[in-house]
Design an enzyme around this catalytic site. Structure first.
Site, PDB file in Angstrom:
ATOM      1  N   LYS A 107     -22.857 -45.337 -34.649  1.00 28.10           N
ATOM      2  CA  LYS A 107     -23.220 -45.657 -33.264  1.00 28.10           C
ATOM      3  C   LYS A 107     -23.204 -44.371 -32.446  1.00 28.10           C
ATOM      4  O   LYS A 107     -22.198 -43.668 -32.389  1.00 28.10           O
ATOM      5  CB  LYS A 107     -22.236 -46.666 -32.683  1.00 28.10           C
ATOM      6  CG  LYS A 107     -22.506 -46.978 -31.222  1.00 28.10           C
ATOM      7  CD  LYS A 107     -21.638 -48.105 -30.704  1.00 28.10           C
ATOM      8  CE  LYS A 107     -21.907 -48.336 -29.221  1.00 28.10           C
ATOM      9  NZ  LYS A 107     -21.101 -49.446 -28.689  1.00 28.10           N
TER      10      LYS A 107
ATOM     11  N   TYR B 148     -32.906 -58.180 -28.457  1.00 27.66           N
ATOM     12  CA  TYR B 148     -33.100 -59.105 -27.342  1.00 27.66           C
ATOM     13  C   TYR B 148     -34.456 -59.790 -27.423  1.00 27.66           C
ATOM     14  O   TYR B 148     -34.741 -60.694 -26.648  1.00 27.66           O
ATOM     15  CB  TYR B 148     -32.943 -58.337 -26.020  1.00 27.66           C
ATOM     16  CG  TYR B 148     -31.586 -57.654 -25.935  1.00 27.66           C
ATOM     17  CD1 TYR B 148     -30.438 -58.380 -25.633  1.00 27.66           C
ATOM     18  CD2 TYR B 148     -31.442 -56.295 -26.240  1.00 27.66           C
ATOM     19  CE1 TYR B 148     -29.187 -57.770 -25.605  1.00 27.66           C
ATOM     20  CE2 TYR B 148     -30.191 -55.678 -26.223  1.00 27.66           C
ATOM     21  CZ  TYR B 148     -29.079 -56.419 -25.910  1.00 27.66           C
ATOM     22  OH  TYR B 148     -27.836 -55.825 -25.895  1.00 27.66           O
TER      23      TYR B 148
ATOM     24  N   GLU C  14     -19.527 -41.386 -41.609  1.00 29.74           N
ATOM     25  CA  GLU C  14     -18.952 -42.530 -40.896  1.00 29.74           C
ATOM     26  C   GLU C  14     -19.160 -43.830 -41.665  1.00 29.74           C
ATOM     27  O   GLU C  14     -18.252 -44.658 -41.797  1.00 29.74           O
ATOM     28  CB  GLU C  14     -19.620 -42.679 -39.511  1.00 29.74           C
ATOM     29  CG  GLU C  14     -19.197 -41.650 -38.482  1.00 29.74           C
ATOM     30  CD  GLU C  14     -17.871 -42.012 -37.816  1.00 29.74           C
ATOM     31  OE1 GLU C  14     -17.257 -43.031 -38.182  1.00 29.74           O
ATOM     32  OE2 GLU C  14     -17.460 -41.246 -36.923  1.00 29.74           O
TER      33      GLU C  14
ATOM     34  N   SER D 113     -30.477 -52.367 -25.386  1.00 32.45           N
ATOM     35  CA  SER D 113     -30.999 -52.833 -24.105  1.00 32.45           C
ATOM     36  C   SER D 113     -32.066 -51.903 -23.516  1.00 32.45           C
ATOM     37  O   SER D 113     -33.060 -52.366 -22.962  1.00 32.45           O
ATOM     38  CB  SER D 113     -29.841 -52.997 -23.117  1.00 32.45           C
ATOM     39  OG  SER D 113     -29.114 -51.782 -22.992  1.00 32.45           O
TER      40      SER D 113
ATOM     41  N   LYS E  66     -18.843 -41.420 -23.259  1.00 31.82           N
ATOM     42  CA  LYS E  66     -18.249 -41.940 -24.496  1.00 31.82           C
ATOM     43  C   LYS E  66     -18.390 -40.962 -25.662  1.00 31.82           C
ATOM     44  O   LYS E  66     -18.298 -41.339 -26.821  1.00 31.82           O
ATOM     45  CB  LYS E  66     -18.875 -43.302 -24.828  1.00 31.82           C
ATOM     46  CG  LYS E  66     -18.617 -44.358 -23.742  1.00 31.82           C
ATOM     47  CD  LYS E  66     -18.993 -45.764 -24.203  1.00 31.82           C
ATOM     48  CE  LYS E  66     -18.601 -46.816 -23.157  1.00 31.82           C
ATOM     49  NZ  LYS E  66     -18.841 -48.198 -23.639  1.00 31.82           N
TER      50      LYS E  66
ATOM     51  N   LYS F  46     -27.176 -47.727 -34.619  1.00 36.83           N
ATOM     52  CA  LYS F  46     -27.418 -48.085 -33.227  1.00 36.83           C
ATOM     53  C   LYS F  46     -27.519 -46.827 -32.382  1.00 36.83           C
ATOM     54  O   LYS F  46     -26.665 -45.961 -32.520  1.00 36.83           O
ATOM     55  CB  LYS F  46     -26.259 -48.957 -32.738  1.00 36.83           C
ATOM     56  CG  LYS F  46     -26.369 -49.374 -31.301  1.00 36.83           C
ATOM     57  CD  LYS F  46     -25.170 -50.198 -30.936  1.00 36.83           C
ATOM     58  CE  LYS F  46     -25.245 -50.500 -29.450  1.00 36.83           C
ATOM     59  NZ  LYS F  46     -24.082 -51.174 -28.971  1.00 36.83           N
TER      60      LYS F  46
HETATM   61  C1  PBG Z   1     -19.786 -51.583 -26.152  1.00 35.54           C
HETATM   62  C2  PBG Z   1     -21.180 -51.886 -26.558  1.00 35.54           C
HETATM   63  C3  PBG Z   1     -22.313 -51.297 -26.001  1.00 35.54           C
HETATM   64  C4  PBG Z   1     -23.401 -51.914 -26.564  1.00 35.54           C
HETATM   65  C5  PBG Z   1     -22.926 -52.856 -27.482  1.00 35.54           C
HETATM   66  N1  PBG Z   1     -21.543 -52.820 -27.467  1.00 35.54           N
HETATM   67  C6  PBG Z   1     -22.426 -50.280 -24.934  1.00 35.54           C
HETATM   68  C7  PBG Z   1     -21.679 -49.040 -25.052  1.00 35.54           C
HETATM   69  O1  PBG Z   1     -21.248 -48.618 -26.128  1.00 35.54           O
HETATM   70  O2  PBG Z   1     -21.472 -48.432 -24.003  1.00 35.54           O
HETATM   71  C8  PBG Z   1     -24.814 -51.574 -26.205  1.00 35.54           C
HETATM   72  C9  PBG Z   1     -25.822 -52.611 -26.449  1.00 35.54           C
HETATM   73  C10 PBG Z   1     -27.113 -52.411 -25.755  1.00 35.54           C
HETATM   74  O3  PBG Z   1     -27.357 -51.425 -25.033  1.00 35.54           O
HETATM   75  O4  PBG Z   1     -27.946 -53.288 -25.925  1.00 35.54           O
HETATM   76  N2  PBG Z   1     -18.832 -51.439 -27.082  1.00 35.54           N
END
Ligand code: PBG
Length: 323
Positions: free
Chosen positions: A196, A314, A234, A275, A218, A249
């Protein structure tokens, strides 16, 4: 050699193209992210995610029934928590009567066969908007891992089928796996968000859950998007630690990573079309600049081609209605 080989022969008609197509989309490919809010009869629009909503539990149940009728087999739950319930300890995240735990139970009662996946990370519950416990301005890995394991256990106890840790702490898969095993949840799956990235494509999601980081970013836990080899490190580690499913992701900008993993591991791989990817297509289609359905299918197919077994998106409901 031309003219012995004319590659266009395999494209001469729609029927021939159908016969030689290498990849297909089916309802079984998809995981549907669902956003849950407290209350009753709530259907709240998310401005940066047109056509997507947060629902209260009653609405979620209707939604899950509709998805099951479309032959979709998995949902991935996220909750939006009121500010008053947020702290730096994950208190609300562990409450067996919390919104997440109650929603899991309600879905399993209404549609027992639906595979219920649950997000495990502290950001929706955190007064700092971070995925972990904050100590002196830093994310405390080991303190966080303890809480995440308890959180995972509470989801499993509520009936979750798949625990999906999205936090990127070190050692959390092992800790969650050991905790589940000791408690007798030997059949609960873990889908690790193993690769991620620290991505700006998460913006609309953070708006949807009111979970943007209150300070900093983050980057000390999510991966640097300049790195490729690290995704393998990872992911291999998470498989060793007990992950049943792994994940890349975001999606579209990370197809190389998806293919690297596919070439290296036999564990099923999920990809999360996040998203921001959804928002981009919706915005372009709204302006009449892109053909919404055609681009949606092209993008989703690219994930299959790159090596994904599962796609969190989505667009799931829309695309399945389109197939
Ligand atoms: C948080 C999390 C995030 C998403 C899924 N779980 C956001 C982040 O890491 O800040 C993002 C999903 C998306 O943008 O559709 N643990």
């Amino acid at each position: 050699m031309y003219p012995l080989q004319r590659n266009r022969r395999l494209r001469t008609s729609a029927a021939i193209r159908d016969l030689v197509r290498e990849h297909h989309l089916s309802p079984h490919d998809f995981i549907v992210p669902l956003f849950v809010v407290e209350g009753k009869n709530k259907k709240e629009a998310i401005p940066s995610m047109p056509g997507y909503f947060r629902y209260s539990m009653d609405g979620i149940i209707k939604q899950v029934k509709a998805l099951w009728n479309l032959n979709i087999k998995a949902v991935l739950l996220f909750v939006k928590v009121e500010d008053a319930k947020k702290d730096n300890l994950g208190t609300e995240a562990l409450r067996q009567e919390g919104l997440m735990q109650l929603t899991i139970g309600a879905i399993k009662e209404a549609v027992p066969e639906m595979v219920v996946m649950t997000d495990v990370a502290l950001d929706p519950y955190s007064s700092y908007g971070h995925d972990g416990i904050v100590k002196e301005g830093k994310i405390d890995n080991d303190a966080t891992v303890k809480i995440l394991a308890e959180m995972a256990l509470s989801h499993a106890a509520a009936g979750a089928d798949v625990i999906a840790p999205s936090d990127m702490m070190d050692g959390r898969i092992l800790s969650i796996r050991n905790t589940l095993e000791s408690a007798g949840f030997v059949d609960t799956l873990i889908m690790s968000y193993s690769a991620k990235y620290a991505s700006s494509f998460y913006g609309p999601f953070r708006e949807a859950l009111d979970s943007a980081p209150g300070f900093g970013d983050k980057k000390t836990y999510q991966m640097d998007f300049a790195n490729r080899g690290e995704a393998l490190t990872e992911t291999l580690r998470d498989i060793e630690e007990g992950a049943d499913l792994v994940m890349v992701k975001p999606g579209m900008a990370y197809l190389d990573i998806l293919r690297d993993l596919k070439n290296t591991v036999n564990t099923p791989i999920a990809v999360y079309q996040v998203s921001g990817e959804y928002a981009m297509l919706k915005a372009a289609a709204e302006k009449g600049w892109l053909d919404h359905d055609a681009v949606m299918i092209e993008q989703l197919m690219s994930f299959k081609r790159a090596g994904a077994t599962l796609i969190a998106t989505y667009f799931a409901e829309e695309v399945v209605k389109n197939l």
